[in-house]
Each structure stands twice: as structure tokens, then as C-alpha cells.
Scaffold this motif. Structure first.
Motif, PDB file in Angstrom:
ATOM      1  N   GLY A 124       0.359  -1.109  -0.289  1.00 26.86           N
ATOM      2  CA  GLY A 124      -0.059  -0.003  -0.093  1.00 26.86           C
ATOM      3  C   GLY A 124       0.584   1.683  -0.142  1.00 26.86           C
ATOM      4  N   TYR A 125       0.333   2.609  -0.395  1.00 29.13           N
ATOM      5  CA  TYR A 125       0.804   3.411  -1.085  1.00 29.13           C
ATOM      6  C   TYR A 125       1.420   3.822   0.374  1.00 29.13           C
ATOM      7  CZ  TYR A 125       1.660   8.502  -1.335  1.00 29.13           C
ATOM      8  OH  TYR A 125       2.067   9.588  -1.073  1.00 29.13           O
ATOM      9  N   ILE A 165      -5.578  -5.763   0.282  1.00 26.29           N
ATOM     10  CA  ILE A 165      -4.558  -5.046  -0.880  1.00 26.29           C
ATOM     11  C   ILE A 165      -3.138  -4.807   0.615  1.00 26.29           C
ATOM     12  CG2 ILE A 165      -4.738  -2.736  -1.287  1.00 26.29           C
ATOM     13  CD1 ILE A 165      -6.349  -3.124  -3.078  1.00 26.29           C
ATOM     14  N   GLU A 166      -3.425  -4.274   2.036  1.00 21.77           N
ATOM     15  CA  GLU A 166      -2.025  -4.350   2.398  1.00 21.77           C
ATOM     16  C   GLU A 166      -1.737  -5.725   2.881  1.00 21.77           C
ATOM     17  OE1 GLU A 166      -2.167  -0.308   4.938  1.00 21.77           O
ATOM     18  OE2 GLU A 166      -4.455  -1.001   4.583  1.00 21.77           O
ATOM     19  N   GLY A 167      -2.144  -6.487   2.424  1.00 22.83           N
ATOM     20  CA  GLY A 167      -1.803  -8.223   2.980  1.00 22.83           C
ATOM     21  C   GLY A 167      -0.168  -8.334   3.441  1.00 22.83           C
ATOM     22  N   GLU A 168       1.014  -7.597   2.922  1.00 24.04           N
ATOM     23  CA  GLU A 168       2.122  -8.391   2.747  1.00 24.04           C
ATOM     24  C   GLU A 168       2.906  -7.198   4.131  1.00 24.04           C
ATOM     25  OE1 GLU A 168       4.784 -10.566  -0.345  1.00 24.04           O
ATOM     26  OE2 GLU A 168       2.476  -9.742   0.265  1.00 24.04           O
ATOM     27  N   ALA A 169       2.421  -6.292   4.445  1.00 23.21           N
ATOM     28  CA  ALA A 169       2.662  -5.799   6.252  1.00 23.21           C
ATOM     29  C   ALA A 169       2.412  -6.220   6.534  1.00 23.21           C
ATOM     30  CB  ALA A 169       2.420  -4.031   5.246  1.00 23.21           C
ATOM     31  N   LEU A 170       1.025  -7.134   6.925  1.00 21.74           N
ATOM     32  CA  LEU A 170       0.205  -7.460   7.588  1.00 21.74           C
ATOM     33  C   LEU A 170       0.453  -8.224   8.425  1.00 21.74           C
ATOM     34  CD1 LEU A 170      -1.794  -4.885   7.005  1.00 21.74           C
ATOM     35  CD2 LEU A 170      -3.428  -7.119   7.120  1.00 21.74           C
TER      36      LEU A 170
END
Lengths: 194, 194
Positions: A20-21, B104-109
Motif C-alpha cells: 500500500g501507499y 490489499i495491504e496484505g504483505e505488511a500485515l
DNA sequence: CGCTGCCAACCATTTAGTAGGTAGATTTTT
DNA sequence: AAAAATCTACCTACTAAATGGTTGGCAGCG
């Protein structure tokens, strides 16, 4: 368009599309590219500048891809399927659609960025609408479908499938959805023949 | 489940659904609820705790909604359309689907959060698959469709349409996509009758 | 010379999270 | 029933780290 600038755009795109951004920082990007944080500001003074450049480059690449599809395929169903396979690449690489990612964070984004993202989608809708209209005229598509509505449905389905199957079913699941989507557009007998 | 805790969950959900998980801070949430930052940590020690509670509450609400749909509607097409109208609420309020935003922010979760989100989607797929299977058996749906594939397609389309029409076409455009989606599932003559 | 690309060192602000305390309710003990 | 202990919900004040962004300088090159 220096080498480093291109590398920054590439790595930043990957970062945005995975996290994400708001989910990536100039520090992350600097580490990914192998230069210092301050040097990024030399190429993109603000994070907004970077995001705008990202969307512009992404939209350009998609424009080229759409042109290539028109060159490579003649019939509407094949073109729409080829369009869907563009998204499949994202699933395979574990990357969301850049504009979908940004659209989701919409409320927190600079105004111009939101406008650019909207234009991205609108352009794709218009392109698909043209394909559908032509396919209908040539009898390659199921008669009775409304091009305007179906164009939106096609993009929605592909964006949603990318979003979901990236973390759930992977490329095979995405391909299944794409197949069913195309099948819903072609005449009954052609659909059964697949 | 204190009053403040519920309020925190409500406001946090709105924040996430408008700006993303990384896009809001405890300071934002504190301001929205009208308490101090430190007090949030009393209810949710870490941001991950908050996110997990958010997804759990969201999933519970959706479970209740699915049960209500089964009670209110008898035929598969009506049930699927009612399911689609669940998403319409998001378009109207300008809120994305919580799980889509997080996906959508998956990777950072955090890992567990990702697992919970995956379970959310899987449950919906399973529910829809059941509806489709039953509808097929009763002849309410177009014969020949594959319940497994179509269930995924339905969710993908709705998630994608919510994502896109929230910033583009609004509720009317979403309703158009929903209509076309349902029409693609029912037998040809029933579709034409609408 | 002047420009480009990069850097170290900094800056103000914001981030999630902690420490320690207070007022009020609830429970436990006497 | 009174007193003591505990718990709940919140607070002010802090911290260490990270954030996006700035300044000024330096090396290489046309």
C-alpha cells in the motif's frame, strides 16, 4: 529518465502493490534501490510526486498493453480474455493492481492522485466498452448484453479476483474466474464448446 | 464489551475502510472517539489487537447478515442479489470492504490477521457455493454453471465493483453491475423478463 | 564553470507503545 | 455494615523509533 529514476519507479511500484501507499516509506524504498533516502527526494521531491509518476507510468504501460492486445487478437472474446491475463500476472507475482491499491486508500490520498486513478479506470471501461460493442456487431458476443454495464462488470470482476485470489486461490483460481467471465459473454453454444 | 470499546471498534472500522490500516493512527482514532491515545491501548494493547478485533466483529456481523438473507429470501437469485446489496451499503457510505482493504495491504500485515481475512473470504465462498448448488437443484439458476467457480466470481465482482464504483460511478453504477451479475446466473428467459 | 547525482547530517513531526497515577466502582475481608 | 483491597477506565507525560522532508556539500563530467 535516468537509470536510478527508473529503478526507483520499479521498486516503489512493487512496494505500493504489496504494502500500500501508506505502507511503505522512503527508507524502505532507499533500502530496496540501494541509495540514500535524501537521493530519492532528488528525483521525487515529495511522496505525492512519486505516486503521481507511478500512476502515470503504470497507465502508460497499460495503454501499450491494450494496443498490443488489439494487434494480437481479432475477436472480442479473445481480446477480453487477453485483457484478463494482464491481471493474471499480478496474481502470479503476488502484486495487487496499483490503481486498486491506491483507490482503496482513497480518502487519505492527494486530490490529483485520486483523479488520475479515476481516469485509469475510466479509460479501461471505455476500451472494454468499445471491444464489447464491436464484438456484438460482429456476432461474436451473446446478443442482449449491455456494453456499458458489462465493461464495468468485467473490470470489477478482474480487480476483485486479483485482490482475492492473490491471497487465496492463486493463479489457478484466478484463471477459473476469468474463464467463467469470458464464458458469460459469448453465445451459449460457443461457451459450451469451451 | 464496554461502551467505549464498541465506539472504538466502530470508529476504527470507519477509519480503516476509508484510509487503510497503515493510513490511520491511534491519534486519529483517539480524536474520532474523544478520548486520549493512551486509553486506546487500555482496550487494545497493540494495533494488531485492534485489527484482529475489527475483523472478528466484521465477520460476525456478516455471518448475521447471511443468516438474515436465508430467512428473508427463499430462491437463490434473490438471495444472491440480497448478498450483493450488502456491498451496496459500502458504496453509499463511501466505505470499502474491511477485508478487501486489509487484503490489499496484505504483505505488511501480521500473519494471523492475514489468516483471518482469508477465512472471511473462504466462508463467503462456501456460503455462496451452497446457495448456487441449491439454486441449481431447484432449477432457479442457469443449468451448466459451476458452483465453485461462480461463487468466487460473484465475490470477486462485488468486491471489485465496490472498490471501483466507490470512487467512480457510485451506487447506481454498482447496482447496474449487480443486476448484470445476477442476470448472468439465472436462466435466459428469466433474465430477459427482468 | 555549472550541472547532475548522490550523500551525511540534520529537522520537526508523528508513530506505536510505556510508565505511573487518579477517581470511581466492585469485590473481599473483617 | 465498615473497611480494605482490587479492578476498571481513563488520564498526563513520556520514550524510542520512524516519518517525510531540508540543507549544504562533494565528486564527476561536458
Amino acid at each position: 529518465m535516468r537509470d536510478t529514476r527508473a529503478e526507483l519507479l520499479m521498486q516503489a511500484e512493487t512496494l505500493v502493490r504489496t504494502s500500500g501507499y501508506a505502507g511503505f516509506s522512503y527508507a524502505d524504498l532507499a533500502a530496496a534501490v540501494g541509495i540514500r533516502k535524501a537521493s530519492i527526494h532528488h528525483h521525487f521531491p515529495t511522496k505525492t510526486d512519486l505516486a503521481l509518476a507511478l500512476v502515470a507510468a503504470y497507465a502508460d504501460r497499460y495503454d501499450a498493453a491494450l494496443a498490443a492486445i488489439e494487434a494480437d487478437h481479432r475477436e472480442a472474446p479473445a481480446r477480453i480474455e487477453a485483457y484478463g491475463r494482464l491481471y493474471l500476472g499480478g496474481v502470479e507475482q503476488g502484486l495487487g493492481c496499483l490503481c486498486a491499491v491506491l483507490a482503496i486508500e482513497g480518502e487519505a490520498l492527494p486530490e490529483q492522485l485520486r483523479a488520475d486513478i479515476a481516469r485509469f479506470f475510466e479509460r479501461h471501461i471505455a476500451w472494454l466498452e468499445g471491444m464489447l460493442r464491436e464484438g456484438l456487431a460482429r456476432g461474436a458476443l451473446r446478443p442482449g448484453i449491455d456494453p456499458t454495464t458489462q465493461a464495468r462488470l468485467v473490470i470489477a470482476t478482474l480487480e476483485g479476483a486479483l485482490l482475492m485470489e492473490r491471497l487465496l486461490g492463486g493463479p489457478e483460481a484466478f484463471a477459473g474466474t476469468l474463464g467463467a467471465l469470458v464464458a458469460s459473454l459469448v453465445p451459449a453454444q460457443a461457451s459450451a464448446a469451451t
